[in-house]
Motif scaffolding. Structure first.
Motif, PDB file in Angstrom:
ATOM      1  N   TYR A   1      42.483  28.585  46.923  1.00 15.09           N
ATOM      2  CA  TYR A   1      42.475  27.862  48.195  1.00 15.09           C
ATOM      3  C   TYR A   1      41.695  28.643  49.252  1.00 15.09           C
ATOM      4  O   TYR A   1      40.831  28.091  49.958  1.00 15.09           O
ATOM      5  CB  TYR A   1      43.910  27.638  48.672  1.00 15.09           C
ATOM      6  N   VAL A   2      41.996  29.927  49.375  1.00 17.74           N
ATOM      7  CA  VAL A   2      41.346  30.768  50.373  1.00 17.74           C
ATOM      8  C   VAL A   2      39.841  30.821  50.126  1.00 17.74           C
ATOM      9  O   VAL A   2      39.023  30.667  51.053  1.00 17.74           O
ATOM     10  CB  VAL A   2      41.951  32.189  50.354  1.00 17.74           C
TER      11      VAL A   2
ATOM     12  N   LEU B   1      53.340  31.434  53.307  1.00 19.43           N
ATOM     13  CA  LEU B   1      52.132  30.770  52.835  1.00 19.43           C
ATOM     14  C   LEU B   1      51.522  29.919  53.942  1.00 19.43           C
ATOM     15  O   LEU B   1      50.292  29.881  54.099  1.00 19.43           O
ATOM     16  CB  LEU B   1      52.445  29.909  51.612  1.00 19.43           C
TER      17      LEU B   1
ATOM     18  N   ILE C   1      46.584  30.402  45.141  1.00 19.65           N
ATOM     19  CA  ILE C   1      46.450  30.770  46.556  1.00 19.65           C
ATOM     20  C   ILE C   1      45.064  31.353  46.804  1.00 19.65           C
ATOM     21  O   ILE C   1      44.391  30.998  47.789  1.00 19.65           O
ATOM     22  CB  ILE C   1      47.557  31.758  46.960  1.00 19.65           C
ATOM     23  N   ARG C   2      44.607  32.221  45.911  1.00 21.70           N
ATOM     24  CA  ARG C   2      43.257  32.786  46.066  1.00 21.70           C
ATOM     25  C   ARG C   2      42.210  31.685  45.993  1.00 21.70           C
ATOM     26  O   ARG C   2      41.221  31.700  46.748  1.00 21.70           O
ATOM     27  CB  ARG C   2      43.001  33.853  45.000  1.00 21.70           C
TER      28      ARG C   2
ATOM     29  N   SER D   1      56.288  24.172  51.880  1.00 16.79           N
ATOM     30  CA  SER D   1      55.909  25.480  51.369  1.00 16.79           C
ATOM     31  C   SER D   1      56.560  26.585  52.188  1.00 16.79           C
ATOM     32  O   SER D   1      56.928  26.406  53.341  1.00 16.79           O
ATOM     33  CB  SER D   1      54.390  25.642  51.402  1.00 16.79           C
TER      34      SER D   1
ATOM     35  N   LEU E   1      48.925  39.751  45.684  1.00 17.52           N
ATOM     36  CA  LEU E   1      48.074  38.639  46.093  1.00 17.52           C
ATOM     37  C   LEU E   1      46.662  38.801  45.550  1.00 17.52           C
ATOM     38  O   LEU E   1      45.970  37.820  45.265  1.00 17.52           O
ATOM     39  CB  LEU E   1      48.047  38.532  47.620  1.00 17.52           C
TER      40      LEU E   1
ATOM     41  N   LYS F   1      47.719  30.110  55.397  1.00 14.36           N
ATOM     42  CA  LYS F   1      46.832  28.946  55.510  1.00 14.36           C
ATOM     43  C   LYS F   1      46.383  28.733  56.952  1.00 14.36           C
ATOM     44  O   LYS F   1      45.214  28.431  57.203  1.00 14.36           O
ATOM     45  CB  LYS F   1      47.548  27.703  54.970  1.00 14.36           C
TER      46      LYS F   1
ATOM     47  N   SER G   1      54.140  27.297  46.620  1.00 13.68           N
ATOM     48  CA  SER G   1      53.312  26.264  46.009  1.00 13.68           C
ATOM     49  C   SER G   1      52.298  25.729  47.005  1.00 13.68           C
ATOM     50  O   SER G   1      52.645  25.358  48.120  1.00 13.68           O
ATOM     51  CB  SER G   1      54.191  25.116  45.507  1.00 13.68           C
ATOM     52  N   MET G   2      51.033  25.694  46.592  1.00 15.41           N
ATOM     53  CA  MET G   2      49.987  25.212  47.501  1.00 15.41           C
ATOM     54  C   MET G   2      50.152  23.734  47.828  1.00 15.41           C
ATOM     55  O   MET G   2      49.738  23.277  48.872  1.00 15.41           O
ATOM     56  CB  MET G   2      48.611  25.429  46.857  1.00 15.41           C
TER      57      MET G   2
ATOM     58  N   TYR H   1      49.150  34.379  41.544  1.00 14.45           N
ATOM     59  CA  TYR H   1      48.640  34.092  42.882  1.00 14.45           C
ATOM     60  C   TYR H   1      47.279  33.392  42.857  1.00 14.45           C
ATOM     61  O   TYR H   1      46.714  33.115  43.910  1.00 14.45           O
ATOM     62  CB  TYR H   1      48.497  35.393  43.678  1.00 14.45           C
TER      63      TYR H   1
ATOM     64  N   VAL I   1      53.295  37.118  51.253  1.00 15.35           N
ATOM     65  CA  VAL I   1      53.253  35.863  50.505  1.00 15.35           C
ATOM     66  C   VAL I   1      53.867  36.068  49.123  1.00 15.35           C
ATOM     67  O   VAL I   1      53.649  37.086  48.475  1.00 15.35           O
ATOM     68  CB  VAL I   1      51.798  35.371  50.372  1.00 15.35           C
TER      69      VAL I   1
END
Length: 328
Positions: A137-138, A99, A134-135, A95, A125, A103, A89-90, A131, A84
């Motif tokens: 979101y996860v 990524l 992204i973190r 995207s 990451l 997801k 971009s989330m 990042y 990644v």
């Protein structure tokens, strides 16, 4: 007694590649009920080495666990995901593919509901501020599903792999089980050097200089890089990596068909003509694969699989750490 000698556990792996992570997890006691990869040659490699594994050639983005209910409630969902990039971009609908694969893997948790999740990716990451979205979101998805999580970085050279290879790791476990998770660390043994790892193979065709070469190759390898699947031939990585290999008398600009013969004259002062290149098998040893592991395809494709793989000894160490937490 190691946990991998006690009862076996069940796993699902996505983006399985050449099987490095799956092999290490197998050694830690996890048997995959299904492995996914979207590259035909990677699926062929998996089937060559483990005919009993159920291998599905598909993209995780298109995978529906309803059609494969053996994946429900497994002990572990594992993934060695494509790298990644921070620029992904989330919020974009277009995207980056990498990524989208991340997801899709996280969303797969909704259907599979494993006891544990293990994802391997770039160390950035885990540690870089770029990042953080992204973190976030996860973490939000995992928290919603009732999983605790831990981000950390491991270096393969701390786990008997003759290579300086840092990996970003995410482990998640149901409920409060994450409190019992302890990330694997070095056992304190000195790292295996390139010379120690490859001495025997370098001399296997009668080259008398193998011992002399191995004595000066007294450090771990730089990170092997698989390179692009779509262009170019095989080499051991970017310019910095090639220079590091050259300091050990190895031509990092190509991959050899065979190891040096009895008439080979090793003289790094001559530049690339005076240095040997590694074979695919030797690159696999630098990644920690056993010599019995076979890679499908031609030389370039085989090297790509090796370079992109997750080192099996790291997978084993991570698997044992996850088992310890699950058994706590």
């Amino acid at each position: 007694m190691d946990n991998h000698t006690v009862g076996r556990l069940r796993s699902v792996e996505v983006c399985a590649g050449a099987g490095g992570l799956a092999l290490g997890l197998e050694q830690a006691g996890f048997d995959p009920v299904l492995l996914l990869d979207n590259r035909p040659v990677a699926c062929e490699t998996l089937r060559l080495n483990r005919p009993g594994w159920d291998v599905l050639e598909t993209d995780v983005i298109d995978f529906d666990p309803v059609e494969h209910q053996q994946t429900y409630d497994v002990d572990l969902l594992s993934a060695g995901l494509p790298r990644v990039r921070a620029a992904a971009s989330m919020g974009r609908t277009d995207s980056d593919v990498e990524l989208e694969v991340l997801k899709a893997t996280i969303l797969l948790m909704h259907g599979v509901r494993p006891r544990a999740l293990l994802i391997e990716n770039v160390p950035n990451l885990v540690v870089d501020a770029e990042y953080q979205p992204i973190r976030d979101y996860v973490e939000a998805e995992l928290s919603h599903l009732g999983y605790g999580y831990r981000w950390f970085v491991v270096n393969a050279m701390d786990h008997r792999v003759p290579q300086d290879r840092k990996q970003g790791i995410l482990v998640a476990l149901q409920g409060t089980a994450i409190d019992a998770f302890v990330a694997p660390v070095s056992d304190g043994s000195p790292p295996i050097t390139v010379g120690a790892a490859l001495r025997d193979s370098m001399g296997s065709r009668g080259w008398s200089g193998a011992e002399r070469w191995a004595a000066q190759a007294d450090r771990v390898a730089p990170t092997l890089v698989g390179g692009s699947w779509n262009r170019g031939g095989p080499d051991l990585g970017p310019t910095g990596s090639k220079k590091a290999w050259a300091r050990m008398g190895v031509d990092g600009g190509t991959v050899a068909d065979e190891v040096p013969g009895p008439d080979f004259r090793w003289d790094p002062a001559l530049g690339r003509p005076g240095m040997m290149a590694l074979t695919v098998g030797q690159a696999a040893r630098i990644q920690g694969f056993p010599s019995s592991w076979t890679f499908a395809g031609g030389k370039t494709v085989r090297y790509r699989q090796v370079g992109h793989a997750s080192p099996p000894p790291v997978g084993r160490a991570l698997g044992l750490a996850v088992r310890e937490a699950l058994d706590a």
